[in-house]
Motif scaffolding. Structure first.
Motif, short mmCIF file in Angstrom:
data_model
loop_
_atom_site.label_atom_id
_atom_site.label_comp_id
_atom_site.label_asym_id
_atom_site.label_seq_id
_atom_site.Cartn_x
_atom_site.Cartn_y
_atom_site.Cartn_z
N LEU A 27 50.24 45.88 39.72
CA LEU A 27 49.65 47.21 39.52
C LEU A 27 50.15 48.21 40.56
O LEU A 27 50.44 49.36 40.23
CB LEU A 27 48.12 47.15 39.57
CG LEU A 27 47.45 46.57 38.32
CD1 LEU A 27 45.96 46.41 38.57
CD2 LEU A 27 47.70 47.46 37.13
N ASP A 28 50.27 47.78 41.80
CA ASP A 28 50.78 48.66 42.85
C ASP A 28 52.23 49.06 42.58
O ASP A 28 52.61 50.22 42.79
CB ASP A 28 50.67 47.99 44.22
CG ASP A 28 49.22 47.87 44.70
OD1 ASP A 28 48.35 48.57 44.15
OD2 ASP A 28 48.98 47.06 45.62
N GLN A 29 53.03 48.12 42.09
CA GLN A 29 54.43 48.43 41.77
C GLN A 29 54.52 49.43 40.61
O GLN A 29 55.31 50.37 40.65
CB GLN A 29 55.18 47.14 41.41
CG GLN A 29 55.42 46.24 42.58
CD GLN A 29 56.02 44.90 42.16
OE1 GLN A 29 55.97 44.51 40.99
NE2 GLN A 29 56.59 44.18 43.12
N VAL A 30 53.71 49.22 39.58
CA VAL A 30 53.72 50.14 38.44
C VAL A 30 53.24 51.52 38.86
O VAL A 30 53.81 52.54 38.47
CB VAL A 30 52.86 49.58 37.28
CG1 VAL A 30 52.70 50.61 36.16
CG2 VAL A 30 53.47 48.31 36.73
N THR A 31 52.20 51.58 39.68
CA THR A 31 51.69 52.86 40.16
C THR A 31 52.76 53.59 40.97
O THR A 31 52.97 54.79 40.77
CB THR A 31 50.43 52.65 41.03
OG1 THR A 31 49.42 52.01 40.23
CG2 THR A 31 49.89 53.95 41.55
N ALA A 32 53.44 52.90 41.86
CA ALA A 32 54.48 53.52 42.67
C ALA A 32 55.61 54.05 41.77
O ALA A 32 56.12 55.15 41.99
CB ALA A 32 55.04 52.52 43.67
N LYS A 33 55.99 53.29 40.76
CA LYS A 33 57.07 53.71 39.86
C LYS A 33 56.66 54.94 39.05
O LYS A 33 57.43 55.90 38.93
CB LYS A 33 57.44 52.55 38.93
CG LYS A 33 58.54 52.87 37.97
CD LYS A 33 59.86 53.02 38.68
CE LYS A 33 60.99 53.19 37.69
NZ LYS A 33 62.27 53.43 38.33
N THR A 34 55.44 54.95 38.51
CA THR A 34 55.03 56.07 37.67
C THR A 34 54.84 57.35 38.48
O THR A 34 54.96 58.44 37.94
CB THR A 34 53.75 55.77 36.88
OG1 THR A 34 52.71 55.41 37.78
CG2 THR A 34 53.98 54.65 35.88
N LYS A 35 54.54 57.23 39.76
CA LYS A 35 54.41 58.41 40.60
C LYS A 35 55.74 59.13 40.79
O LYS A 35 55.77 60.29 41.17
CB LYS A 35 53.80 58.06 41.95
CG LYS A 35 52.31 57.79 41.88
CD LYS A 35 51.73 57.52 43.25
CE LYS A 35 50.23 57.31 43.15
NZ LYS A 35 49.63 57.08 44.46
N THR A 36 56.86 58.46 40.52
CA THR A 36 58.17 59.08 40.66
C THR A 36 58.54 59.92 39.44
O THR A 36 59.47 60.69 39.49
CB THR A 36 59.27 58.02 40.89
OG1 THR A 36 59.39 57.21 39.72
CG2 THR A 36 58.97 57.16 42.11
N TYR A 37 57.79 59.78 38.34
CA TYR A 37 58.08 60.53 37.12
C TYR A 37 57.41 61.89 37.14
O TYR A 37 56.27 62.03 37.57
CB TYR A 37 57.59 59.77 35.89
CG TYR A 37 58.23 58.43 35.67
CD1 TYR A 37 59.61 58.26 35.77
CD2 TYR A 37 57.47 57.33 35.33
CE1 TYR A 37 60.20 57.02 35.56
CE2 TYR A 37 58.06 56.09 35.11
CZ TYR A 37 59.42 55.95 35.22
OH TYR A 37 60.00 54.73 35.01
N LYS A 38 58.11 62.91 36.65
CA LYS A 38 57.50 64.24 36.51
C LYS A 38 56.58 64.27 35.30
O LYS A 38 55.53 64.90 35.34
CB LYS A 38 58.59 65.31 36.37
CG LYS A 38 59.39 65.53 37.63
CD LYS A 38 60.40 66.63 37.43
CE LYS A 38 61.20 66.83 38.71
NZ LYS A 38 62.18 67.90 38.57
N THR A 39 57.01 63.64 34.22
CA THR A 39 56.19 63.58 33.00
C THR A 39 56.25 62.17 32.43
O THR A 39 57.20 61.42 32.67
CB THR A 39 56.70 64.56 31.92
OG1 THR A 39 58.04 64.23 31.59
CG2 THR A 39 56.63 66.00 32.40
N ILE A 40 55.22 61.85 31.67
CA ILE A 40 55.17 60.56 30.98
C ILE A 40 54.71 60.84 29.55
O ILE A 40 53.77 61.60 29.32
CB ILE A 40 54.17 59.60 31.64
CG1 ILE A 40 54.61 59.28 33.07
CG2 ILE A 40 54.02 58.32 30.83
CD1 ILE A 40 53.59 58.47 33.85
N LYS A 41 55.38 60.23 28.59
CA LYS A 41 54.98 60.34 27.19
C LYS A 41 54.98 58.95 26.60
O LYS A 41 55.94 58.19 26.79
CB LYS A 41 55.93 61.25 26.41
CG LYS A 41 55.50 61.45 24.97
CD LYS A 41 56.37 62.47 24.26
CE LYS A 41 55.84 62.69 22.85
NZ LYS A 41 56.62 63.70 22.14
N ALA A 42 53.92 58.62 25.90
CA ALA A 42 53.80 57.30 25.29
C ALA A 42 53.26 57.43 23.88
O ALA A 42 52.38 58.24 23.61
CB ALA A 42 52.87 56.42 26.12
#
Length: 73
Positions: A27-42
């Motif tokens: 979870l910590d790894q996923v959180t760190a990775k998603t914080k690098t994105y400006k936007t997320i679309k799913a």
């Protein structure tokens, strides 16, 4: 909202998780990775099937996240 999206994305992993420390690490790894994105679309879809009540429903949608703003359709 990002935490909810992460939770939904990782639910299959929680079902089979045996080690809480390993789950937290993931979870910590996923959180760190998603914080690098400006936007997320799913895009998502799910099916509800209740055989006892003879109910079958399908839903689909998208979610977009930018900063603290989100849009779910």
């Amino acid at each position: 909202m990002k935490k909810i999206l992460l939770l939904v994305a990782l639910i299959p992993g929680f079902v089979f998780a045996q080690n809480p420390e390993q789950a937290k690490k993931i979870l910590d790894q996923v959180t760190a990775k998603t914080k690098t994105y400006k936007t997320i679309k799913a895009s998502f879809s799910f099916k509800l099937e209740n055989l006892q009540e003879n109910i079958q429903e399908e839903y689909a949608g998208t979610i977009s996240i930018k900063g603290d703003k989100y849009k779910a359709t």
